[in-house]
Design an enzyme around this catalytic site. Structure first.
Site, PDB file in Angstrom:
ATOM      1  N   HIS A 196       5.605   6.433  -1.019  1.00  0.00           N
ATOM      2  CA  HIS A 196       6.377   5.206  -1.239  1.00  0.00           C
ATOM      3  C   HIS A 196       5.544   3.988  -0.849  1.00  0.00           C
ATOM      4  O   HIS A 196       4.583   4.105  -0.074  1.00  0.00           O
ATOM      5  CB  HIS A 196       7.667   5.226  -0.408  1.00  0.00           C
ATOM      6  CG  HIS A 196       7.414   5.181   1.063  1.00  0.00           C
ATOM      7  ND1 HIS A 196       7.106   6.311   1.809  1.00  0.00           N
ATOM      8  CD2 HIS A 196       7.365   4.139   1.942  1.00  0.00           C
ATOM      9  CE1 HIS A 196       6.909   5.961   3.070  1.00  0.00           C
ATOM     10  NE2 HIS A 196       7.063   4.654   3.177  1.00  0.00           N
ATOM     11  N   HIS A 255       0.854  -1.196   0.000  1.00  0.00           N
ATOM     12  CA  HIS A 255       0.000   0.000   0.000  1.00  0.00           C
ATOM     13  C   HIS A 255       0.881   1.234   0.000  1.00  0.00           C
ATOM     14  O   HIS A 255       2.082   1.156   0.285  1.00  0.00           O
ATOM     15  CB  HIS A 255      -0.888   0.020   1.251  1.00  0.00           C
ATOM     16  CG  HIS A 255      -0.087   0.165   2.509  1.00  0.00           C
ATOM     17  ND1 HIS A 255       0.458  -0.918   3.169  1.00  0.00           N
ATOM     18  CD2 HIS A 255       0.307   1.262   3.209  1.00  0.00           C
ATOM     19  CE1 HIS A 255       1.139  -0.493   4.222  1.00  0.00           C
ATOM     20  NE2 HIS A 255       1.065   0.831   4.270  1.00  0.00           N
TER      21      HIS A 255
HETATM   22  P1  2AM Z   1       5.410   2.827   5.689  1.00  0.00           P
HETATM   23  O1  2AM Z   1       4.400   3.471   4.766  1.00  0.00           O
HETATM   24  O2  2AM Z   1       6.771   3.402   5.508  1.00  0.00           O
HETATM   25  O3  2AM Z   1       5.409   1.355   5.597  1.00  0.00           O
HETATM   26  C1  2AM Z   1       1.007   1.651   9.080  1.00  0.00           C
HETATM   27  O4  2AM Z   1       1.962   1.598  10.083  1.00  0.00           O
HETATM   28  C2  2AM Z   1       1.510   2.410   7.890  1.00  0.00           C
HETATM   29  O5  2AM Z   1       1.688   3.797   8.215  1.00  0.00           O
HETATM   30  C3  2AM Z   1       2.822   1.915   7.355  1.00  0.00           C
HETATM   31  O6  2AM Z   1       2.728   1.860   5.971  1.00  0.00           O
HETATM   32  C4  2AM Z   1       3.818   2.958   7.826  1.00  0.00           C
HETATM   33  O7  2AM Z   1       4.995   3.175   7.173  1.00  0.00           O
HETATM   34  C5  2AM Z   1       2.981   4.201   7.788  1.00  0.00           C
HETATM   35  N1  2AM Z   1       3.510   5.262   8.646  1.00  0.00           N
HETATM   36  C6  2AM Z   1       3.724   6.537   8.256  1.00  0.00           C
HETATM   37  N2  2AM Z   1       4.157   7.281   9.251  1.00  0.00           N
HETATM   38  C7  2AM Z   1       4.250   6.482  10.326  1.00  0.00           C
HETATM   39  C8  2AM Z   1       4.660   6.694  11.669  1.00  0.00           C
HETATM   40  N3  2AM Z   1       5.060   7.881  12.121  1.00  0.00           N
HETATM   41  N4  2AM Z   1       4.644   5.636  12.487  1.00  0.00           N
HETATM   42  C9  2AM Z   1       4.241   4.427  12.045  1.00  0.00           C
HETATM   43  N5  2AM Z   1       3.836   4.155  10.803  1.00  0.00           N
HETATM   44  C10 2AM Z   1       3.838   5.177   9.945  1.00  0.00           C
END
Ligand code: 2AM
Length: 188
Positions: free
Chosen positions: A126, A45
């Site tokens: 991303h 995703h």
């Molecule tokens: P990602 O997109 O880099 O994988 C659920 O945890 C989703 O939210 C994941 O896709 C995660 O990272 C994203 N995400 C974005 N900011 C975050 C944060 N501060 N802490 C945890 N997850 C975060």
């Protein structure tokens, strides 16, 4: 006590787009080299906005109201790069597409208006393909993976065994505000 409720808005690729992402990752041998934990294809995703680990019920409701007011035509963008953060390897874009930035901005405005907290870190679109890598990946071009975006979703993330499980709470089709207003008027 903190009640876990880890919520984020995301774009979910359809099956063909997910498959193309897996092929793109394989084509540059990412899967062999990162040494981390691969994200299962079904979990791929693009996070549009992270709301937090313990979102209160009233904020969850307000976030749904905010999503309802988001205005954006459907659009197509391409993932044309792969690279890494210290915590993840990703597929993304050399330059964030303007439509994607506009969608994030529209959601951000709606969320801010309703005073819902969110992660304000700079938006870097991303798709995480591996977590906890042992090596870094210099940003590199990939054969573009086209992604037709016609909706976005509110997701809940929960721990499941060694990994995570995602649940779609709600989904909103993309439409411009003009179109939405016309649709509402035709209901009257
Ligand atoms: P990602 O997109 O880099 O994988 C659920 O945890 C989703 O939210 C994941 O896709 C995660 O990272 C994203 N995400 C974005 N900011 C975050 C944060 N501060 N802490 C945890 N997850 C975060």
């Amino acid at each position: 006590m903190m009640v876990p409720n880890r919520l984020f808005f995301a774009l979910l690729p359809d099956a063909a787009t997910r498959e193309a992402m897996t092929l793109a990752a394989k084509s540059i041998a990412l899967k062999l080299a990162h040494g981390g934990r691969e994200v299962p294809e079904a979990n791929l995703h693009l996070t549009l906005m992270f709301l937090g680990d313990a979102v209160p019920a009233q904020d969850e409701q307000a976030a749904c109201g905010a999503a309802e007011s988001v205005s954006s035509d459907p659009f197509t963008f391409a993932l044309d790069a792969a690279g890494s953060f210290p915590t993840a390897w990703w597929l993304g874009q050399h330059k964030a597409s303007p439509e994607l930035q506009r969608l994030r901005k529209s959601l951000q405005t709606a969320i801010t208006t309703r005073k819902v907290a969110y992660d304000r870190q700079h938006f870097v679109p991303h798709v995480t393909i591996a977590r906890h890598p042992k090596t870094r990946l210099a940003t590199t071009s990939i054969a573009p993976v086209e992604w037709r975006c016609d909706s976005f979703s509110l997701m809940r993330s929960s721990l499941a065994g060694q990994g995570v499980a995602y649940e779609q709470i709600a989904r909103w089709s993309l439409r411009s505000r003009v179109e939405a207003t016309a649709a509402q008027m035709s209901l009257i």
